[in-house]
Design a protein around this motif. Structure first.
Motif, PDB file in Angstrom:
ATOM      1  N   CYS A 251       0.827  -1.212   0.000  1.00  0.00           N
ATOM      2  CA  CYS A 251       0.000   0.000   0.000  1.00  0.00           C
ATOM      3  C   CYS A 251       0.860   1.260   0.000  1.00  0.00           C
ATOM      4  O   CYS A 251       0.328   2.367   0.038  1.00  0.00           O
ATOM      5  CB  CYS A 251      -0.950   0.008   1.204  1.00  0.00           C
ATOM      6  N   GLY A 252       2.173   1.099  -0.062  1.00  0.00           N
ATOM      7  CA  GLY A 252       3.070   2.240   0.010  1.00  0.00           C
ATOM      8  C   GLY A 252       3.363   2.865  -1.341  1.00  0.00           C
ATOM      9  O   GLY A 252       3.054   2.310  -2.394  1.00  0.00           O
ATOM     10  N   ILE A 253       4.024   4.016  -1.297  1.00  0.00           N
ATOM     11  CA  ILE A 253       4.262   4.792  -2.518  1.00  0.00           C
ATOM     12  C   ILE A 253       5.266   4.107  -3.440  1.00  0.00           C
ATOM     13  O   ILE A 253       5.150   4.195  -4.674  1.00  0.00           O
ATOM     14  CB  ILE A 253       4.723   6.228  -2.152  1.00  0.00           C
ATOM     15  N   THR A 254       6.262   3.396  -2.890  1.00  0.00           N
ATOM     16  CA  THR A 254       7.247   2.723  -3.739  1.00  0.00           C
ATOM     17  C   THR A 254       6.578   1.665  -4.613  1.00  0.00           C
ATOM     18  O   THR A 254       6.851   1.564  -5.819  1.00  0.00           O
ATOM     19  CB  THR A 254       8.354   2.072  -2.894  1.00  0.00           C
ATOM     20  N   TYR A 255       5.685   0.896  -4.006  1.00  0.00           N
ATOM     21  CA  TYR A 255       4.952  -0.139  -4.758  1.00  0.00           C
ATOM     22  C   TYR A 255       4.135   0.497  -5.884  1.00  0.00           C
ATOM     23  O   TYR A 255       4.099  -0.012  -7.012  1.00  0.00           O
ATOM     24  CB  TYR A 255       4.044  -0.915  -3.813  1.00  0.00           C
ATOM     25  N   LYS A 256       3.505   1.630  -5.588  1.00  0.00           N
ATOM     26  CA  LYS A 256       2.663   2.280  -6.599  1.00  0.00           C
ATOM     27  C   LYS A 256       3.502   2.844  -7.746  1.00  0.00           C
ATOM     28  O   LYS A 256       3.092   2.791  -8.908  1.00  0.00           O
ATOM     29  CB  LYS A 256       1.821   3.374  -5.937  1.00  0.00           C
ATOM     30  N   MET A 257       4.668   3.383  -7.409  1.00  0.00           N
ATOM     31  CA  MET A 257       5.539   3.889  -8.476  1.00  0.00           C
ATOM     32  C   MET A 257       6.014   2.750  -9.374  1.00  0.00           C
ATOM     33  O   MET A 257       6.056   2.884 -10.607  1.00  0.00           O
ATOM     34  CB  MET A 257       6.736   4.632  -7.870  1.00  0.00           C
ATOM     35  N   GLU A 258       6.361   1.620  -8.768  1.00  0.00           N
ATOM     36  CA  GLU A 258       6.777   0.462  -9.557  1.00  0.00           C
ATOM     37  C   GLU A 258       5.623  -0.076 -10.392  1.00  0.00           C
ATOM     38  O   GLU A 258       5.808  -0.608 -11.485  1.00  0.00           O
ATOM     39  CB  GLU A 258       7.320  -0.639  -8.629  1.00  0.00           C
ATOM     40  N   LYS A 259       4.400   0.085  -9.869  1.00  0.00           N
ATOM     41  CA  LYS A 259       3.212  -0.359 -10.593  1.00  0.00           C
ATOM     42  C   LYS A 259       3.034   0.446 -11.886  1.00  0.00           C
ATOM     43  O   LYS A 259       2.587  -0.087 -12.902  1.00  0.00           O
ATOM     44  CB  LYS A 259       1.976  -0.199  -9.695  1.00  0.00           C
ATOM     45  N   VAL A 260       3.391   1.743 -11.844  1.00  0.00           N
ATOM     46  CA  VAL A 260       3.338   2.551 -13.058  1.00  0.00           C
ATOM     47  C   VAL A 260       4.250   1.946 -14.118  1.00  0.00           C
ATOM     48  O   VAL A 260       3.870   1.802 -15.287  1.00  0.00           O
ATOM     49  CB  VAL A 260       3.743   4.015 -12.765  1.00  0.00           C
ATOM     50  N   TYR A 261       5.453   1.553 -13.712  1.00  0.00           N
ATOM     51  CA  TYR A 261       6.397   0.975 -14.667  1.00  0.00           C
ATOM     52  C   TYR A 261       5.970  -0.420 -15.130  1.00  0.00           C
ATOM     53  O   TYR A 261       6.164  -0.764 -16.300  1.00  0.00           O
ATOM     54  CB  TYR A 261       7.797   0.925 -14.043  1.00  0.00           C
ATOM     55  N   SER A 262       5.412  -1.211 -14.246  1.00  0.00           N
ATOM     56  CA  SER A 262       4.978  -2.546 -14.669  1.00  0.00           C
ATOM     57  C   SER A 262       3.809  -2.445 -15.648  1.00  0.00           C
ATOM     58  O   SER A 262       3.703  -3.246 -16.596  1.00  0.00           O
ATOM     59  CB  SER A 262       4.582  -3.399 -13.446  1.00  0.00           C
ATOM     60  N   THR A 263       2.945  -1.462 -15.446  1.00  0.00           N
ATOM     61  CA  THR A 263       1.848  -1.221 -16.401  1.00  0.00           C
ATOM     62  C   THR A 263       2.404  -0.748 -17.739  1.00  0.00           C
ATOM     63  O   THR A 263       1.950  -1.179 -18.810  1.00  0.00           O
ATOM     64  CB  THR A 263       0.868  -0.172 -15.837  1.00  0.00           C
ATOM     65  N   LEU A 264       3.393   0.142 -17.679  1.00  0.00           N
ATOM     66  CA  LEU A 264       4.033   0.618 -18.911  1.00  0.00           C
ATOM     67  C   LEU A 264       4.696  -0.546 -19.656  1.00  0.00           C
ATOM     68  O   LEU A 264       4.602  -0.636 -20.882  1.00  0.00           O
ATOM     69  CB  LEU A 264       5.063   1.689 -18.582  1.00  0.00           C
ATOM     70  N   LYS A 265       5.338  -1.436 -18.924  1.00  0.00           N
ATOM     71  CA  LYS A 265       5.996  -2.606 -19.545  1.00  0.00           C
ATOM     72  C   LYS A 265       4.975  -3.455 -20.286  1.00  0.00           C
ATOM     73  O   LYS A 265       5.236  -3.971 -21.381  1.00  0.00           O
ATOM     74  CB  LYS A 265       6.699  -3.428 -18.479  1.00  0.00           C
ATOM     75  N   ASP A 266       3.782  -3.576 -19.718  1.00  0.00           N
ATOM     76  CA  ASP A 266       2.723  -4.373 -20.330  1.00  0.00           C
ATOM     77  C   ASP A 266       2.142  -3.681 -21.569  1.00  0.00           C
ATOM     78  O   ASP A 266       1.789  -4.341 -22.548  1.00  0.00           O
ATOM     79  CB  ASP A 266       1.613  -4.620 -19.299  1.00  0.00           C
ATOM     80  N   LYS A 361      -6.688   8.584 -23.107  1.00  0.00           N
ATOM     81  CA  LYS A 361      -5.705   7.515 -23.244  1.00  0.00           C
ATOM     82  C   LYS A 361      -5.725   6.600 -22.036  1.00  0.00           C
ATOM     83  O   LYS A 361      -5.634   5.362 -22.168  1.00  0.00           O
ATOM     84  CB  LYS A 361      -4.310   8.132 -23.419  1.00  0.00           C
ATOM     85  N   ALA A 362      -5.859   7.169 -20.844  1.00  0.00           N
ATOM     86  CA  ALA A 362      -5.927   6.354 -19.633  1.00  0.00           C
ATOM     87  C   ALA A 362      -7.155   5.451 -19.648  1.00  0.00           C
ATOM     88  O   ALA A 362      -7.092   4.291 -19.229  1.00  0.00           O
ATOM     89  CB  ALA A 362      -5.952   7.268 -18.402  1.00  0.00           C
ATOM     90  N   LYS A 363      -8.267   5.979 -20.140  1.00  0.00           N
ATOM     91  CA  LYS A 363      -9.483   5.171 -20.243  1.00  0.00           C
ATOM     92  C   LYS A 363      -9.302   4.023 -21.237  1.00  0.00           C
ATOM     93  O   LYS A 363      -9.756   2.902 -20.994  1.00  0.00           O
ATOM     94  CB  LYS A 363     -10.652   6.074 -20.670  1.00  0.00           C
ATOM     95  N   GLU A 364      -8.590   4.279 -22.338  1.00  0.00           N
ATOM     96  CA  GLU A 364      -8.293   3.223 -23.295  1.00  0.00           C
ATOM     97  C   GLU A 364      -7.441   2.117 -22.656  1.00  0.00           C
ATOM     98  O   GLU A 364      -7.677   0.928 -22.875  1.00  0.00           O
ATOM     99  CB  GLU A 364      -7.555   3.808 -24.508  1.00  0.00           C
ATOM    100  N   LEU A 365      -6.470   2.521 -21.843  1.00  0.00           N
ATOM    101  CA  LEU A 365      -5.639   1.548 -21.139  1.00  0.00           C
ATOM    102  C   LEU A 365      -6.474   0.729 -20.160  1.00  0.00           C
ATOM    103  O   LEU A 365      -6.292  -0.482 -20.023  1.00  0.00           O
ATOM    104  CB  LEU A 365      -4.503   2.254 -20.407  1.00  0.00           C
ATOM    105  N   GLN A 366      -7.393   1.412 -19.496  1.00  0.00           N
ATOM    106  CA  GLN A 366      -8.268   0.728 -18.545  1.00  0.00           C
ATOM    107  C   GLN A 366      -9.180  -0.287 -19.244  1.00  0.00           C
ATOM    108  O   GLN A 366      -9.339  -1.421 -18.758  1.00  0.00           O
ATOM    109  CB  GLN A 366      -9.118   1.748 -17.784  1.00  0.00           C
ATOM    110  N   ASP A 367      -9.716   0.103 -20.386  1.00  0.00           N
ATOM    111  CA  ASP A 367     -10.621  -0.776 -21.117  1.00  0.00           C
ATOM    112  C   ASP A 367      -9.922  -1.951 -21.777  1.00  0.00           C
ATOM    113  O   ASP A 367     -10.549  -2.970 -22.078  1.00  0.00           O
ATOM    114  CB  ASP A 367     -11.392   0.030 -22.173  1.00  0.00           C
ATOM    115  N   SER A 368      -8.607  -1.811 -21.999  1.00  0.00           N
ATOM    116  CA  SER A 368      -7.860  -2.868 -22.678  1.00  0.00           C
ATOM    117  C   SER A 368      -7.317  -3.923 -21.727  1.00  0.00           C
ATOM    118  O   SER A 368      -6.628  -4.841 -22.158  1.00  0.00           O
ATOM    119  CB  SER A 368      -6.701  -2.259 -23.479  1.00  0.00           C
ATOM    120  N   LYS A 369      -7.579  -3.744 -20.446  1.00  0.00           N
ATOM    121  CA  LYS A 369      -7.077  -4.728 -19.472  1.00  0.00           C
ATOM    122  C   LYS A 369      -7.717  -6.087 -19.671  1.00  0.00           C
ATOM    123  O   LYS A 369      -8.892  -6.197 -19.972  1.00  0.00           O
ATOM    124  CB  LYS A 369      -7.363  -4.230 -18.039  1.00  0.00           C
TER     125      LYS A 369
END
Length: 369
Positions: A251-266, A361-369
């Protein structure tokens, strides 16, 4: 005003006039932006942030109760009832043989007093630099809190403590008093481990601006109290971002920042690898994006538009991660061509000003999950 905009206003009014608000319908409408006319945004935010219930009949009593509660907070936390003005000739009840300003005991009221001063000084510093280019934050409020500003009150306020602590090198401007009031009681409503107060003013600002510009004079008069409770509800959802001990937890900020990158990787592995190759870590830019809800990346009207969508989304801060990812993808060509220095400049001074494009664009990313 276009016919389409008039139609959207009518759609909001239809939802909000029902005895019981259809939350999903309100979220659907709000996600695409809330009209500012008629105080619609102010009302919608209060519902979406769980300050007002879905039952319209309860609004009047709940607002009255919460606003009175805020007045109690001011009396208990902003006004120091134990410290009389020196010129009043009243005996000092706060200095005793057992407890006095030099008492080193952690249980000493004076010890707490001096620690609170440190927090108050940080709040004062943040309030002074809040939106310095916007005239709203530089002029006196239409509805100052008389409980605090009345020169005849017999007690020392937190504001006077700031002036004394800074040796009167500056004074706390009257127009900033509401934001200072809202920030000060809030420090008592968060856990002791919350050390990072800095930046919370950036969260308060858009809320207070929205509520204090409501066309309804009664609601505008109580903007300070309403902002405090909406701010508290919002901080309850994002406060883990500010707690250092939780940085590396899920639930911390480091995890969330890494989540941005893992989403970008995908979504865009080429861009992800480029940023990795240049050793551009998400901490270099995403920390500010996430903790301050993008409030420092765009102009205030654009921040408010982004917050319409964030507050409307059921998983609002998962959507924030997608917005951050969308911001990266929308400047992918520039990032792929740039070196470390150029790319850091892009990420710390984001070039795109069309927030609707980012949200789409964010909505498109959300819908493409």
């Amino acid at each position: 005003m276009s016919s389409l905009h008039k139609s959207r206003i009518a759609d909001f009014q239809d939802v909000l006039k029902e005895p019981s608000i259809a939350l999903e319908k309100l979220r659907e409408l709000s996600f695409s932006g809330i009209p500012c006319e008629g105080g619609l945004r102010c009302l919608c935010w209060k519902i979406l942030l769980n300050y007002l219930p879905l039952e319209r009949a309860a609004w009047t009593s709940i607002l009255a109760k919460q606003r009175e509660l805020y007045s109690q907070f001011l009396r208990e936390m902003i006004i120091q009832p134990g410290i009389a003005k020196a010129n009043m000739g009243v005996s000092r009840e706060d200095v005793t043989f057992e407890d006095h300003p030099l008492n080193p005991s952690p249980d000493s009221r004076w010890n707490t007093y001096f620690k609170d001063n440190e927090v108050l000084l940080q709040i004062d510093k943040d309030v002074r630099r809040l939106c310095p280019d916007i005239s709203f934050f530089q002029r006196a409020t239409e509805y100052p809190c008389l409980l605090i500003l009345d020169p005849q009150n017999e007690f020392e306020t937190l504001r006077k403590r700031v002036e004394q602590t800074t040796l009167k090198s500056q004074t706390v401007a009257r127009n900033r008093s509401g934001v200072t009031n809202m920030s000060s009681p809030h420090k008592n409503s968060v856990p002791p481990s919350l050390d990072e107060y800095e930046g919370m003013n950036e969260i308060v600002g858009p809320l207070y601006y929205t509520f204090a510009t409501d066309p309804n004079s009664e609601w505008k008069e109580h903007a300070e109290a309403d902002t405090f409770f909406c701010f508290t509800n919002l901080m309850a959802e994002i406060r883990d971002n500010f707690i250092k001990s939780l940085d590396d937890s899920q639930c911390g900020i480091t995890y969330k920042m890494e989540k941005v990158y893992s989403t970008l990787k995908d979504k865009d592995v080429e861009l992800y690898l480029k940023l990795q190759e240049q050793n551009i870590k998400p901490q270099f830019f995403a920390f500010r994006w996430l903790t301050l809800l993008l409030s420092q990346e765009f102009l205030l009207p654009d921040v408010i538009r982004i917050w319409d969508s964030l507050f409307a989304d059921d998983n609002r801060f998962d959507f924030l991660l997608l917005v951050c990812c969308a911001m990266l993808i929308l400047i992918r060509e520039q990032l792929l061509e740039g070196d470390f220095t150029i790319n850091m400049r892009l990420l710390q001074d984001y070039p795109i000003t069309d927030v609707c494009q980012i949200l789409q664009k964010a909505k498109e990313l959300q819908d493409s999950k």
